[in-house]
Motif scaffolding. Structure first.
Motif: not given
Ligand code: DC
Length: 211
Positions: A12-16, A100-104, A119-121, A171-176
């Motif tokens: 899982a890679i996250d960032g701005p 999610k299914s891509f991740a698994c 959130m996703v994984c 944002r409220k839902d799944a913020p960075l």
């Protein structure tokens, strides 16, 4: 008889925006032979439809792979709109199952985005939070737009980057945000090659334990 078991290994890679996530994620996927998903493209594809006047929630629910293929998805206008549609919980919910299914999937997967590790994984084997200063990210994005012959100024790009950061982080839902168990990779002073090598080193250590 030796039976090789299927490998389930998610990175899982996250960032701005413009931190180098895409380059590192794609390079990692190539290095390990994993599948790669740029999840920003899903939000961009919904945004492109919203710009054409479609209902965003319907668009998110009806997305098909060819929607992600258009070159126009890379424009700044679509990027800003993607950040706006990403605030809507029903849009995020519509895109979640596919991610999610891509991740698994068997064979390993790398996903990059804003909420992959949180959130996703959340169970991903490796999480990396890639960042860089807003000024450096804006300079990279400005150079990229210039090389494509797109007219803009560094100041406008910096403003865009900061605006998108603010919206994505608040944002409220799944913020960075960085997952608690994510490695931090600040690419401000790193070349692409060094950034990728660091990500490969981090991932290799965990990968050898599962094969
Ligand atoms: O990664 P990108 O710049 O292509 O993403 C465009 C926008 O999509 C980003 O500003 C916020 C949204 N996005 C998101 O909310 N969650 C993701 N996993 C990926 C992107």
């Amino acid at each position: 008889m030796l039976v090789s078991k299927p490998i389930r290994f998610t990175v899982a890679i996250d960032g701005p925006a413009a931190a180098g996530k895409g380059t590192v994620a794609k390079g990692l996927a190539d290095h390990f032979g994993f599948a790669y998903l740029d999840t920003g493209l899903l939000y961009r594809a919904v945004a492109a439809k919203a710009l054409l006047g479609e209902n965003v929630i319907t668009a998110a629910n009806k997305l098909v792979p060819t929607d992600m293929a258009s070159q126009t998805l890379r424009s700044s206008e679509v990027a800003q709109m993607a950040s706006k549609v990403a605030v809507i919980p029903q849009v995020r919910a519509a895109l979640l199952a596919f991610q999610k299914s891509f991740a698994c999937q068997d064979g390993g997967a790398v996903l990059d985005g804003r909420d992959i590790g949180t959130m996703v994984c959340p169970e991903a084997k490796i999480k990396i939070f890639i960042t860089a200063s807003a000024e450096i990210r804006a300079k990279r994005r400005y150079d990229e737009l210039q090389s494509k012959g797109l007219e803009t100024s560094y100041e406008v790009v910096l403003c865009d980057v900061k605006e998108r950061d603010e919206r994505d982080m608040t944002r409220k839902d799944a913020p960075l945000k960085r997952a608690q168990d994510a490695y931090l990779l600040d690419t401000s002073d790193l070349s692409i090659v060094t950034s990728l090598q660091r990500a490969i080193n981090i991932t290799s250590a965990a990968f050898v334990k599962v094969i």
